[in-house]
Design an enzyme around this catalytic site. Sequence first.
Site, PDB file in Angstrom:
ATOM      1  N   PHE A 152       8.340  75.393 -83.408  1.00 13.51           N
ATOM      2  CA  PHE A 152       8.916  74.906 -82.152  1.00 13.51           C
ATOM      3  C   PHE A 152       9.672  75.991 -81.390  1.00 13.51           C
ATOM      4  O   PHE A 152      10.451  75.683 -80.492  1.00 13.51           O
ATOM      5  CB  PHE A 152       9.846  73.710 -82.430  1.00 13.51           C
ATOM      6  N   LEU A 250      16.183  69.172 -68.000  1.00 10.13           N
ATOM      7  CA  LEU A 250      16.352  68.365 -66.779  1.00 10.13           C
ATOM      8  C   LEU A 250      16.711  69.270 -65.616  1.00 10.13           C
ATOM      9  O   LEU A 250      17.320  68.837 -64.654  1.00 10.13           O
ATOM     10  CB  LEU A 250      17.456  67.322 -66.992  1.00 10.13           C
ATOM     11  N   CYS A 260       2.438  77.262 -73.535  1.00 10.49           N
ATOM     12  CA  CYS A 260       2.429  76.048 -74.354  1.00 10.49           C
ATOM     13  C   CYS A 260       2.364  74.749 -73.563  1.00 10.49           C
ATOM     14  O   CYS A 260       1.423  73.972 -73.727  1.00 10.49           O
ATOM     15  CB  CYS A 260       3.650  76.038 -75.260  1.00 10.49           C
TER      16      CYS A 260
HETATM   17  C1  UDX Z   1       7.959  75.636 -75.280  1.00 10.74           C
HETATM   18  C2  UDX Z   1       8.782  74.712 -76.186  1.00 10.74           C
HETATM   19  O1  UDX Z   1      10.113  74.624 -75.697  1.00 10.74           O
HETATM   20  C3  UDX Z   1       8.764  75.219 -77.631  1.00 10.74           C
HETATM   21  O2  UDX Z   1       9.433  74.313 -78.458  1.00 10.74           O
HETATM   22  C4  UDX Z   1       7.328  75.375 -78.081  1.00 10.74           C
HETATM   23  O3  UDX Z   1       7.258  75.893 -79.385  1.00 10.74           O
HETATM   24  C5  UDX Z   1       6.561  76.268 -77.128  1.00 10.74           C
HETATM   25  O4  UDX Z   1       6.651  75.758 -75.783  1.00 10.74           O
HETATM   26  P1  UDX Z   1       8.319  78.005 -74.075  1.00 10.74           P
HETATM   27  O5  UDX Z   1       6.979  77.792 -73.459  1.00 10.74           O
HETATM   28  O6  UDX Z   1       8.642  79.319 -74.669  1.00 10.74           O
HETATM   29  O7  UDX Z   1       8.602  76.907 -75.226  1.00 10.74           O
HETATM   30  O8  UDX Z   1       9.393  77.753 -72.901  1.00 10.74           O
HETATM   31  P2  UDX Z   1      10.487  76.642 -72.515  1.00 10.74           P
HETATM   32  O9  UDX Z   1      11.822  77.252 -72.615  1.00 10.74           O
HETATM   33  O10 UDX Z   1      10.273  75.371 -73.214  1.00 10.74           O
HETATM   34  O11 UDX Z   1      10.149  76.470 -70.954  1.00 10.74           O
HETATM   35  C6  UDX Z   1       8.861  76.052 -70.516  1.00 10.74           C
HETATM   36  C7  UDX Z   1       8.811  76.000 -69.005  1.00 10.74           C
HETATM   37  O12 UDX Z   1       9.604  74.924 -68.512  1.00 10.74           O
HETATM   38  C8  UDX Z   1       9.343  77.259 -68.307  1.00 10.74           C
HETATM   39  O13 UDX Z   1       8.521  77.562 -67.206  1.00 10.74           O
HETATM   40  C9  UDX Z   1      10.737  76.854 -67.858  1.00 10.74           C
HETATM   41  O14 UDX Z   1      11.194  77.582 -66.758  1.00 10.74           O
HETATM   42  C10 UDX Z   1      10.501  75.385 -67.515  1.00 10.74           C
HETATM   43  N1  UDX Z   1      11.719  74.558 -67.559  1.00 10.74           N
HETATM   44  C11 UDX Z   1      12.390  74.387 -68.729  1.00 10.74           C
HETATM   45  C12 UDX Z   1      12.145  73.906 -66.399  1.00 10.74           C
HETATM   46  O15 UDX Z   1      11.547  74.032 -65.332  1.00 10.74           O
HETATM   47  N2  UDX Z   1      13.259  73.104 -66.474  1.00 10.74           N
HETATM   48  C13 UDX Z   1      13.947  72.922 -67.624  1.00 10.74           C
HETATM   49  O16 UDX Z   1      14.928  72.170 -67.589  1.00 10.74           O
HETATM   50  C14 UDX Z   1      13.509  73.582 -68.787  1.00 10.74           C
END
Ligand code: UDX
Length: 425
Positions: A152, A250, A260
């Site tokens: 994760f 959020l 992912c």
């Molecule tokens: C994700 C999961 O969090 C992780 O548990 C899994 O193993 C792999 O996929 P990751 O892709 O590295 O991790 O990034 P994450 O920090 O989850 O952000 C994903 C996307 O969502 C980013 O583009 C981020 O900017 C966006 N995001 C995240 C938002 O737009 N708003 C938020 O509140 C949180």
Amino acid sequence: MKILIVGTGYVGTTTGLIFCEMGHQVTGLDLDTHKLKALKAGKLYFYEPGLEELLSRHVAAKNIFFTKNTKKAVKENDIIFICVGTPKEADGSANLTYVKNVAESIGKYMNKSKIIVTKSTVPVGTAELVEKWVAGKQTAPIPFDVVSNPEFLREGTALQDALNPDRIIIGATSEEARNVMKELYQDFHCPIVATNPKASEMIKYAANSFLAMKISFINELARLCDDLNINVNDVSKGIGLDQRIGPQFLHAGMGFGGSCFPKDVNALIQTAKEQGQPLSILERVVKVNEEQPLYFIEKIKQALGGKLENKTIAVLGLSFKANTDDTRESPSLILIERLLAEQVVVKVHDPIVKLGSAYQYHTIEETVSGADAVVLGTDWDDYKNLDWANLKLTMKQPFIFDGRNMLDKENIVALGFHYLGVANH
Ligand code: UDX
């Protein structure tokens, strides 16, 4: 225990190093000689804060070594983690070619009993397939177990996430394999969910899909907040303090990207379709996410007088989020593509990502100079406390479009900028 990690990407390299920290002997197997050359020298070939230091330390201490010799690596190790990629197919499903190749190699070279662990995000039912693929290539009937143990970790915080997981999921069919896995993770102080492989595989997809759903929920709500002149950040805070909802994921913006969420949500939708049990809620999650950068561009267009053609726009940030050089499915790149299609003169900057294109500049000052507007595309810390007063002097027009809701609106407006975020009223 002697552990083999197959695939040395974010997940594989981090997992291997975590096991080194726990005192195990680790082998990293990859067929890519460029990656191996870097890793053998204790150098990361991708950007991940804190990881290189750990890598160079464990390479020097000989706790981890890297090879492309599949036969030797399979024979010499007891637990084999499959950490190869599962790219997205055109229909959204996960491509299991690399997983299959690894499983078949394990079957072919297996000399004694092994535990084979899928760490890559793989569709429900893959553990059974792996079992079949391994058995299909065996030359003698040596017993083995296939366990699902999803990861994760997030890019950018991979090390902390892998060292301090919220939970460990072990999907095994035999008691023996389950116990070996528990022993492997004995130094981690978090709950262990022991289940069967199918449920374990589903947990990984469900977790990513739920988080993506939170983001799309707040992004779609932000559009309504925009119309009603409500600050969506206040709404996020107000609902996030409810412990049943939680504050994370959020944060409204231009949508989620990365290797992912987009891939995994689509793969789960595809699995559901194949079962004749559509997950309509996730189909909307994907749609909202696709619409979000376009929604933001429309806001930019309106603010700039209804026409983008020939405007100069500086985009700060290319990666899909801060602290990574990964641009896969980056909302920022989607935005840039659209701006270029609208005949905008685009200038871009990123602290780490190098596009190798003529419109990327070395410094923020060069990028912003002469621009009609600045768009914040990635939430890098580098962009949080810029000297906006001085930057403004070099701009053609003082417009800031904050696609990440990361700036203090009041400060920016006080400097004389026109500021527009994602319902950041
Ligand atoms: C994700 C999961 O969090 C992780 O548990 C899994 O193993 C792999 O996929 P990751 O892709 O590295 O991790 O990034 P994450 O920090 O989850 O952000 C994903 C996307 O969502 C980013 O583009 C981020 O900017 C966006 N995001 C995240 C938002 O737009 N708003 C938020 O509140 C949180």
